[in-house]
Design a protein around this motif. Sequence first.
Motif, mmCIF file in Angstrom:
data_model
loop_
_atom_site.group_PDB
_atom_site.id
_atom_site.type_symbol
_atom_site.label_atom_id
_atom_site.label_comp_id
_atom_site.label_asym_id
_atom_site.label_seq_id
_atom_site.Cartn_x
_atom_site.Cartn_y
_atom_site.Cartn_z
ATOM 1 N N ALA A 8 0.846 -1.196 0.000
ATOM 2 C CA ALA A 8 0.000 0.000 0.000
ATOM 3 C C ALA A 8 0.880 1.243 0.000
ATOM 4 O O ALA A 8 1.963 1.254 0.585
ATOM 5 C CB ALA A 8 -0.917 -0.009 1.224
ATOM 6 N N LEU A 9 0.411 2.305 -0.668
ATOM 7 C CA LEU A 9 1.163 3.560 -0.698
ATOM 8 C C LEU A 9 1.301 4.094 0.722
ATOM 9 O O LEU A 9 0.324 4.229 1.455
ATOM 10 C CB LEU A 9 0.444 4.582 -1.575
ATOM 11 N N ASP A 10 2.535 4.406 1.109
ATOM 12 C CA ASP A 10 2.805 4.862 2.465
ATOM 13 C C ASP A 10 3.868 5.945 2.399
ATOM 14 O O ASP A 10 4.916 5.760 1.779
ATOM 15 C CB ASP A 10 3.279 3.698 3.341
ATOM 16 N N VAL A 11 3.599 7.091 3.035
ATOM 17 C CA VAL A 11 4.535 8.213 3.061
ATOM 18 C C VAL A 11 4.814 8.561 4.511
ATOM 19 O O VAL A 11 3.880 8.669 5.320
ATOM 20 C CB VAL A 11 3.964 9.436 2.312
ATOM 21 N N VAL A 20 -0.661 11.898 5.948
ATOM 22 C CA VAL A 20 -2.021 11.494 5.585
ATOM 23 C C VAL A 20 -2.422 12.184 4.281
ATOM 24 O O VAL A 20 -2.360 13.412 4.166
ATOM 25 C CB VAL A 20 -3.017 11.842 6.709
ATOM 26 N N LEU A 21 -2.842 11.390 3.304
ATOM 27 C CA LEU A 21 -3.358 11.887 2.034
ATOM 28 C C LEU A 21 -4.703 11.203 1.801
ATOM 29 O O LEU A 21 -4.755 10.025 1.442
ATOM 30 C CB LEU A 21 -2.389 11.563 0.890
ATOM 31 N N ASN A 22 -5.785 11.924 2.024
ATOM 32 C CA ASN A 22 -7.112 11.305 2.012
ATOM 33 C C ASN A 22 -7.753 11.243 0.633
ATOM 34 O O ASN A 22 -8.675 10.468 0.415
ATOM 35 C CB ASN A 22 -8.045 12.064 2.969
ATOM 36 N N ARG A 23 -7.302 12.059 -0.312
ATOM 37 C CA ARG A 23 -7.951 12.110 -1.624
ATOM 38 C C ARG A 23 -7.333 11.058 -2.537
ATOM 39 O O ARG A 23 -6.123 11.024 -2.753
ATOM 40 C CB ARG A 23 -7.795 13.511 -2.201
ATOM 41 N N VAL A 73 2.454 19.180 2.209
ATOM 42 C CA VAL A 73 2.873 18.161 3.177
ATOM 43 C C VAL A 73 4.284 17.645 2.895
ATOM 44 O O VAL A 73 4.970 17.195 3.812
ATOM 45 C CB VAL A 73 1.881 16.977 3.199
ATOM 46 N N LEU A 74 4.723 17.711 1.633
ATOM 47 C CA LEU A 74 6.037 17.153 1.309
ATOM 48 C C LEU A 74 7.167 18.134 1.555
ATOM 49 O O LEU A 74 8.319 17.717 1.694
ATOM 50 C CB LEU A 74 6.079 16.700 -0.162
ATOM 51 N N GLU A 98 15.229 7.040 -0.179
ATOM 52 C CA GLU A 98 13.898 7.423 0.307
ATOM 53 C C GLU A 98 12.773 6.595 -0.303
ATOM 54 O O GLU A 98 11.707 6.501 0.288
ATOM 55 C CB GLU A 98 13.642 8.903 0.004
ATOM 56 N N LEU A 99 12.977 6.026 -1.476
ATOM 57 C CA LEU A 99 11.920 5.303 -2.192
ATOM 58 C C LEU A 99 12.211 3.805 -2.154
ATOM 59 O O LEU A 99 13.268 3.360 -2.619
ATOM 60 C CB LEU A 99 11.836 5.799 -3.632
#
Length: 590
Positions: A8-11, A20-23, A73-74, A98-99
């Motif tokens: 799952a995408l996780d930052v 948190v990115l809700n959209r 946020v970034l 980082e990735l």
Amino acid sequence: MRFRVLGALDVRDAGGAPVVLNRRKQRVALAMLLARANEPVRTSELVTQLWGDQPPPSAAANLQSYLAGLRKVLDDDGGAPRLPASRGGYLLRVEPGELDSARFQELAAAGGEALAAGDAVLALDRLTAALELWRGAVLEDLPLPQALEVEAARLEELRLDATEDRYAALLALGRHDVAAAELPLVTNANPLRERLWELEMRALHRSGRQADALATYRRAEVLLREELGIEPGAALCELRRRILDGDPSLNPARASAALPQQLPLAVPDFVGRQEELALLDEEPGPLVVITGAAGIGKSALALSWAHRAAERFPDGQLYADLRGGASTVDVLTAFLVSLGVPATEVPPSVDGASALFRSTLADRRLLIVIDDATHADQIRPLLPGSAPCTVLVTSRNRLSGLVALQGAARVELGPLATSEAVALLGRVTGEALVMTEYDAAAEIVLLCCGNPLAVRVAGANRCGQSLGELVTDLSSGDFFSAVVIPGDENASVPASFARTQERLTFAAQRLLALLGMLPRSSFTVADAAGLLRTSVTSVRRPLSELVAWNLVRAEVDGFTVDLLTRRLAAALGGAPSPAPVAPTLSPRLP
């Protein structure tokens, strides 16, 4: 920051807290930019991937809103903008490490290269680390547009390649019991991968399960005919024939009659270190630790002496490079297999394998070279018992525990003498150039603080320059580019320094960065306490840690840190925030 797409995408922000990115479309847009990290992505491409061939009139405005939210946020880490505008599109800036998908590809490639080079221990370490980064299917929580489906399929193919390479490394290390236990599940989940069937057959055969190996072939044969309408490939058919013929080469051979000769190539233009070589030429004793700063030439000295002393060890030489953090049991297994012990007889525990190693070495005279150790507990299980062997260890750490408890002799390496370092520079750039510009050559050596790696890289990096021009680069803001060979981490002075830095505690890292701001090389313990805004008692622990890692040198009347270390520490450590008030330094000679 940390970006994870292998699942799952996780930052995560710099402190490890989730971002948190809700959209949903905003998350998909971020995933698109991550798939092309550090490359521009056209606005039209983002719109098409998010909304299809017939986007709504509001698509462009919505995209700008999503990306503005991402910037907010970034960019909280205070560094350079993460999402700068690019002509006709957007570019997401991602730093090395980082990735997770980029790190996976680096580790998998390193593991594949190590396997091809015959270093199964390093291969297993790198490939296991690569596969541990996977938490699930790529971006499994998002609906994937076509471009991301292609990227996810590519990464999944690389994961399967790495999985196959990992099992090949296990078999090369004789750990076919582990492979035989795990491979059936992996093969059943990916039944069209013929290499997995081949690896499973080999693992079963080496485990003494010939009937199961042949049954595996029959299952593969039926499945390939029914699913693809094809016969098994040549490799599978040949393996089946060899199993039926009882081909003895399918099993690891007991090599008791063979002498292991594992020393890597010695540095051909090795210079200096005559005093240290003389110390080693005297009866070196059972355990010797060569210690010194990053790039100071520990491995070069160890291999130079090991090759010239090889005849003193009639039963051969063993070698292990611990830089990648290879597990002790894997090193012991590799050593024992090279000494003729079937891998099936190697106990799975460190204590058991170590005991068998000591028994196997009894009455043998071998040289054992262990390169780039980090701590004493890596070495202790690899030490012979009463056998007349010599263990030669290199480490950036002083490994005082081995000196205190195992009676190790310690050989400490400092900078090369100026004449030796100039001679080394001449080997790299050409002696005629050094003779013509001797003063500039001596200045280069001085700016490199006599560090052989820095001298070598600076000389090799010279691109049509005079040595005087190279002096200018080393004296200026171009210092870093002058001591880095692009694309080769092993030939990078900052990267070598960073590998030491990352092993330090936070307090020691912070003290090191602050020491990089000092205007001179010498300082006292009171100066160090002032830099950290702490007491003399509290600063002794991180200061002792820097001494142990050969980043700071203890003197009779205080401490010294050389110019090269200060420049690297200041640049890589970064100025602390908030910036401390500069302490009043004790009056000392520069």
